[in-house]
Design a protein around this motif. Structure first.
Motif, PDB file in Angstrom:
ATOM      1  N   ASP A 174       0.576  -1.118  -0.423  1.00 29.26           N
ATOM      2  CA  ASP A 174       0.002   0.110   0.024  1.00 29.26           C
ATOM      3  C   ASP A 174       1.257   1.231   0.166  1.00 29.26           C
ATOM      4  OD1 ASP A 174      -2.596  -1.122   0.565  1.00 29.26           O
ATOM      5  OD2 ASP A 174      -2.436  -2.155   2.363  1.00 29.26           O
ATOM      6  N   GLN A 175       2.319   1.356  -0.533  1.00 28.84           N
ATOM      7  CA  GLN A 175       2.883   2.801  -0.604  1.00 28.84           C
ATOM      8  C   GLN A 175       2.158   3.483  -1.113  1.00 28.84           C
ATOM      9  OE1 GLN A 175       6.784   1.472  -2.159  1.00 28.84           O
ATOM     10  NE2 GLN A 175       7.930   3.060  -1.717  1.00 28.84           N
ATOM     11  N   ASP A 176       2.189   4.684  -0.101  1.00 29.09           N
ATOM     12  CA  ASP A 176       1.545   5.758  -1.019  1.00 29.09           C
ATOM     13  C   ASP A 176       2.839   7.532  -0.984  1.00 29.09           C
ATOM     14  OD1 ASP A 176       1.978   7.005   1.836  1.00 29.09           O
ATOM     15  OD2 ASP A 176      -0.692   7.056   2.147  1.00 29.09           O
ATOM     16  N   ASP A 208       1.949   7.808   4.133  1.00 32.33           N
ATOM     17  CA  ASP A 208       1.705   7.583   5.242  1.00 32.33           C
ATOM     18  C   ASP A 208       2.613   5.761   5.388  1.00 32.33           C
ATOM     19  OD1 ASP A 208       0.813   8.985   7.230  1.00 32.33           O
ATOM     20  OD2 ASP A 208      -1.094   8.967   5.793  1.00 32.33           O
ATOM     21  N   TYR A 209       2.152   5.255   4.020  1.00 32.48           N
ATOM     22  CA  TYR A 209       2.311   4.394   3.772  1.00 32.48           C
ATOM     23  C   TYR A 209       3.970   4.188   3.131  1.00 32.48           C
ATOM     24  CZ  TYR A 209      -1.971   1.945   5.583  1.00 32.48           C
ATOM     25  OH  TYR A 209      -3.169   2.052   5.651  1.00 32.48           O
ATOM     26  N   ARG A 267       2.736   0.209   9.078  1.00 39.24           N
ATOM     27  CA  ARG A 267       2.465   0.865   7.897  1.00 39.24           C
ATOM     28  C   ARG A 267       3.818   0.496   7.404  1.00 39.24           C
ATOM     29  NH1 ARG A 267      -1.857   4.597   9.476  1.00 39.24           N
ATOM     30  NH2 ARG A 267      -3.875   3.979   9.527  1.00 39.24           N
ATOM     31  N   GLU A 309      -9.472   9.455   1.549  1.00 39.31           N
ATOM     32  CA  GLU A 309      -8.081   9.841   0.783  1.00 39.31           C
ATOM     33  C   GLU A 309      -6.988  10.136   1.995  1.00 39.31           C
ATOM     34  OE1 GLU A 309      -6.182  11.226  -1.689  1.00 39.31           O
ATOM     35  OE2 GLU A 309      -7.821  12.398  -2.183  1.00 39.31           O
ATOM     36  N   GLN A 310      -6.009  10.029   2.248  1.00 40.27           N
ATOM     37  CA  GLN A 310      -5.359  11.346   2.789  1.00 40.27           C
ATOM     38  C   GLN A 310      -3.577  11.564   1.588  1.00 40.27           C
ATOM     39  OE1 GLN A 310      -5.641  12.409   5.945  1.00 40.27           O
ATOM     40  NE2 GLN A 310      -7.434  12.608   4.302  1.00 40.27           N
ATOM     41  N   HIS A 311      -4.301  11.280  -0.130  1.00 39.35           N
ATOM     42  CA  HIS A 311      -2.889  11.876  -0.423  1.00 39.35           C
ATOM     43  C   HIS A 311      -2.687  12.986  -1.002  1.00 39.35           C
ATOM     44  CE1 HIS A 311      -2.985   7.333  -2.411  1.00 39.35           C
ATOM     45  NE2 HIS A 311      -2.693   7.327  -1.485  1.00 39.35           N
ATOM     46  N   SER A 312      -3.883  13.826  -0.977  1.00 37.48           N
ATOM     47  CA  SER A 312      -3.661  15.332  -1.474  1.00 37.48           C
ATOM     48  C   SER A 312      -3.899  15.874   0.394  1.00 37.48           C
ATOM     49  CB  SER A 312      -5.126  15.478  -2.100  1.00 37.48           C
ATOM     50  OG  SER A 312      -5.948  15.189  -1.598  1.00 37.48           O
TER      51      SER A 312
END
Length: 529
Positions: A39-41, A44-45, A306, A405-408
């Motif tokens: 789940d690498q982003d 956080d991961y 994570r 989602e927390q990417h942005s």
């Protein structure tokens, strides 16, 4: 002094023996892909080395709890050290290990998700609310305590520098600072300086919460770790050298035996007796939390789950960090037992300036002005490095609840802005009140996580007693505290003990009546990618 080193040796022995036993019960799969890769982003991961994760984990979980708690616990005498050792090995480290490993097995999930999966949705709803309250309280409490210590350092270094004071005499410096109520730094009084440090710490928390975990946390924590190491080693050196001093040797158990005859079994068992409105049962087990068992760890451990690269690193990262925190707790418990002439002197110091006064005075006494300042800074980094990840964990938990989602950065701000606004409002409440509610919410969260670990083990026909027995114990502690303490129902002490025991038995009956075994072995353990 030998009692202290014996306790440390037991903690280390527990890591290599009982920790290995817990790992065998869980059954790791070194070939299973962890969330750090699957789940690498980039936020956080992400995979990190086990040494860096261990350091971050230790700094995340070790706030003021393993310092302030053991200092307060020292009022009960050496029995406090007994709870640190036993609680850390058989409850705290077990709690952290299962929280971390179950999070890895479930895609880096938070503790409320795990509680819902293994105990049912009603428990998930309850612990979601409880964990968010705890994280908010932690974030606020861990702003106030470092701000107070930093303001004291500011006044000692800057506020007294223009006066004719002997800088080689820490007692004289601190006396001047304590008595000079009109002393200012750059035109600001002490209350204003505390407010400035509070704003600075809040600003750091905002950046640390929003930015990817490797941008701030991954880079500054090694520096914080160096300060932590200096503090721990420095205070042990100070305790040992003071104990061996020919001029005025410090006696470690004079708090329970002022005649200097040493610790006897009779004196030791006196600490189990009820003391006014602060009976050892259940208050000791809430007073000393982070150094023995802490639910706050359940909110922090998934952050590092994570980033773990392999399941075989779990015992070192999760179980091992808790053992290290236990050592820190033992150090400050010994300071509480030894630095003051008797329990009343310790109580007076705490009443005059909270446990932070004990930290400050003892650090300067044992290590001198310069060394003492660095030791205090080592204490300061603990709540700061726990407070930032407390808000980060709260953001991620809210995102999980509402599926945001927390990417942005925009999505992260939607949660972070109101969260920090609420935290600022709560920070205006009385610190002593916040601390009392924090201790109860903290151990209630630990209780639920232990029940969650027991539920997982029971459902897959594993040896659940390693989690069940600590869960039963902490249930009795929390229920008794809620019935007896003034922040709860304020009932009669004996009645509260019966209520605590009765509710615990009720929980045990529900556990075995409603949870059904799912099979032999965790099917998720067999997944490889």
């Amino acid at each position: 002094m030998l009692w202290f080193f014996f306790c440390v040796a037991i903690l280390v022995f527990g890591y290599f023996t009982y920790g290995k036993f817990i790992e065998k019960i869980f059954v790791i799969n070194p070939n299973r892909t962890t969330p750090a890769y699957s789940d690498q982003d980039g936020v956080d991961y992400m995979p990190m080395s086990k040494t860096k994760i261990w350091l971050i984990q230790l700094l995340n979980i070790a706030g003021t709890g393993p310092i302030f708690g053991p200092i307060l616990g020292a009022l009960y005498g050496p029995v406090a050290m007994l709870w640190i050792v036993i609680g850390c090995i058989f409850a705290g480290a077990v709690h952290d290990y299962f929280c971390g490993m179950l999070s890895i097995r479930n895609g880096g999930a938070t503790m409320p998700y795990l509680a819902g999966k293994f105990l049912g949705k009603p428990v998930k709803v309850f612990i979601n609310v409880m964990a968010l309250i705890l994280l908010l309280l932690v974030g606020v409490v861990f702003v106030a305590s470092p701000a107070q210590l930093l303001s004291t350092i500011t006044f000692d270094v800057l506020g007294s520098s223009s006066s004719a004071i002997n800088l080689g005499n820490p007692e004289e410096i601190h006396r001047v600072v304590e008595t000079a109520k009109d002393l200012t730094v750059w035109g600001m009084d002490k209350a204003t300086v505390i407010s400035v440090w509070t704003l600075i710490i809040f600003a750091y928390y905002i950046f640390a919460t929003l930015l990817p975990i490797d941008k701030i946390i991954g880079r500054v924590y090694p520096l914080f770790g160096a300060l932590l190491l200096f503090m721990s080693v420095g205070m042990v050196y100070g305790l040992v050298s003071s104990h061996l001093s020919a001029a005025d040797p410090i006696e470690f158990f004079r708090t329970v035996n002022a005649d200097g005859a040493g610790l006897t079994w009779e004196k030791f068992t006196q600490n189990f007796q009820v003391k006014g409105d602060v009976p050892i049962w259940p208050l000791l087990f809430l007073t000393i939390s982070c150094g023995a068992l802490s639910g706050f760890h359940a909110t922090q451990t998934p952050l590092m789950a994570r980033c773990a690269e392999n399941e075989k690193e779990g015992r070192f990262i999760f179980y091992g960090a808790m053992i290290a925190e236990g050592v820190i707790a033992l150090v400050w418990c010994m300071v509480g037992l030894a630095f003051y002439e008797n329990p009343q002197a310790l109580q007076d110091a705490i009443s005059a300036g909270s446990p932070s006064k004990v930290v400050y005075d003892s650090s300067l006494h044992f290590l001198g002005f310069i060394g003492g300042i660095f030791a205090v800074l080592g204490v300061v980094v603990l709540p700061i490095t726990s407070g930032d990840t407390a808000f980060r964990a709260a953001r991620l938990q809210i995102a999980e609840i509402f599926k945001l989602e927390q990417h942005s950065l925009t999505k992260r701000l939607i949660i972070a802005v109101p969260l920090f606004a609420l935290g600022f409002v709560v920070s205006k409440l009385d610190f002593s009140v916040l601390w009392r509610y924090f201790t109860w919410a903290n151990q209630m969260t630990a209780m639920v996580m232990l029940w969650t670990a027991a539920g997982y083990l029971y459902r897959y026909n594993k040896f659940h007693w390693v989690a069940s027995i600590p869960a039963w114990f902490m249930s009795s502690v929390c229920f008794t505290y809620l019935a007896y303490n003034k922040i709860g129902f304020g009932l009669d002490y004996e009645l509260s003990c019966y209520i605590g025991l009765g509710l615990t038995v009720f929980c045990v009956i529900l556990f075995f009546a409603f949870l059904k075994p799912l099979g032999d072995g965790d099917p998720e353990a067999l997944v490889t990618e």
